[in-house]
Design an enzyme around this catalytic site. Sequence first.
Site, PDB file in Angstrom:
ATOM      1  N   CYS B  87       0.834  -1.200   0.000  1.00  0.00           N
ATOM      2  CA  CYS B  87       0.000   0.000   0.000  1.00  0.00           C
ATOM      3  C   CYS B  87       0.872   1.255   0.000  1.00  0.00           C
ATOM      4  O   CYS B  87       1.585   1.503  -0.962  1.00  0.00           O
ATOM      5  CB  CYS B  87      -0.981  -0.048   1.173  1.00  0.00           C
ATOM      6  SG  CYS B  87      -2.392   1.041   0.954  1.00  0.00           S
ATOM      7  N   HIS B 204      -3.586  -5.672   0.916  1.00  0.00           N
ATOM      8  CA  HIS B 204      -3.026  -5.972   2.234  1.00  0.00           C
ATOM      9  C   HIS B 204      -3.108  -7.464   2.557  1.00  0.00           C
ATOM     10  O   HIS B 204      -4.025  -7.882   3.264  1.00  0.00           O
ATOM     11  CB  HIS B 204      -3.795  -5.198   3.311  1.00  0.00           C
ATOM     12  CG  HIS B 204      -3.544  -3.726   3.292  1.00  0.00           C
ATOM     13  ND1 HIS B 204      -2.470  -3.153   3.928  1.00  0.00           N
ATOM     14  CD2 HIS B 204      -4.209  -2.714   2.692  1.00  0.00           C
ATOM     15  CE1 HIS B 204      -2.492  -1.843   3.741  1.00  0.00           C
ATOM     16  NE2 HIS B 204      -3.533  -1.544   2.991  1.00  0.00           N
ATOM     17  N   GLU B 206      -1.429  -8.992   4.671  1.00  0.00           N
ATOM     18  CA  GLU B 206      -1.208  -9.184   6.113  1.00  0.00           C
ATOM     19  C   GLU B 206      -2.509  -9.169   6.909  1.00  0.00           C
ATOM     20  O   GLU B 206      -2.522  -9.572   8.067  1.00  0.00           O
ATOM     21  CB  GLU B 206      -0.242  -8.114   6.652  1.00  0.00           C
ATOM     22  CG  GLU B 206      -0.821  -6.712   6.842  1.00  0.00           C
ATOM     23  CD  GLU B 206      -0.821  -5.854   5.577  1.00  0.00           C
ATOM     24  OE1 GLU B 206      -0.693  -6.432   4.473  1.00  0.00           O
ATOM     25  OE2 GLU B 206      -0.983  -4.623   5.689  1.00  0.00           O
TER      26      GLU B 206
END
Lengths: 80, 233
Positions: B87, B204, B206
């Site tokens: 990002c 994302h 994660e």
Amino acid sequence: MKARVTVTLKTGILDPQGKAIEGALRSLGVEGVASVRQGKVFDIEIEGTDAAKAEALLKQAADKLLANTVIENYRVEVVG
Amino acid sequence: MKAAVVVFPGINRERDMARTLKLVSGHEPAMVWHAETALPAGTDLVVIPGGFSYGDYLRCGAIAARAPIMDAVRAHAAKGGLTLGVCNGFQILCEAGLLPGVLMRNAQLRFICRDVYLKVERSDTPFTRGYNAGQVIRVPVAHGEGNYIADGETIARLEGEGRVLFRYSSPDGMIDPNWNHNGAINAIAGILSDKSNVLGMMPHPENHVETVIGLTDGRGLFAGMVEHLAKAA
């Protein structure tokens, strides 16, 4: 010395913000606008009185930080 | 896997990233402040997380890309060290010249915060060995400037060298403008450096690694890096 760096988008790079402004102007009834491209202006105060030196410094500032030369052009001017 | 997460003022995804790195690798990552000039000795992976470094002033990632720590990140990448930018981290890597191109304002001008589908183009990279080529994964995005663009020559080179690693796709892997949320050229969501050791991506991964959240599609990326580093060691 006063100086100005103007950063504009390169031709052919899509400018969604400019397009939105263009549409807003049209909806406000501002007639005759063919297109809008949004850019940035930096007004910079330079130490000293050497215009050539100032211009070199401004170019360095634009290359290193103020403009992303992948998508942007810049113009420097020492206003005096 | 010894990971270092670089923290800039205005970054806000560093804890999600650190939690995921710990969860998948078993090792707590080092948190490295932007004013530092060196990474911890033996760092295998540098991660630049998401957020809004310096409030996105000037251009997204522009100021962070010139922070003191970035020379150390550049040296790590030049040595072939794994480097991941997610990002705002992707924007910072582009501004730092570690990846080509730039992330522009989303084509629809809106901030997009939702799950997207990504087609994984290759599995033979340090980042994607946990996936199969052509696999579709579902991960979140949250960005206003994710519209990837580069000059025609660069795009041709990225495509020719297989450096487009993730593309926005439909749930069944079709590349279609309706699923290209931010208008990125060729639906590009993530790209590799020329030596395949630097990855920048807008989504994302994660945030999708724990069953308690529901989906774990992002886990493969981190597990893949751990496996890659274990093999290389």
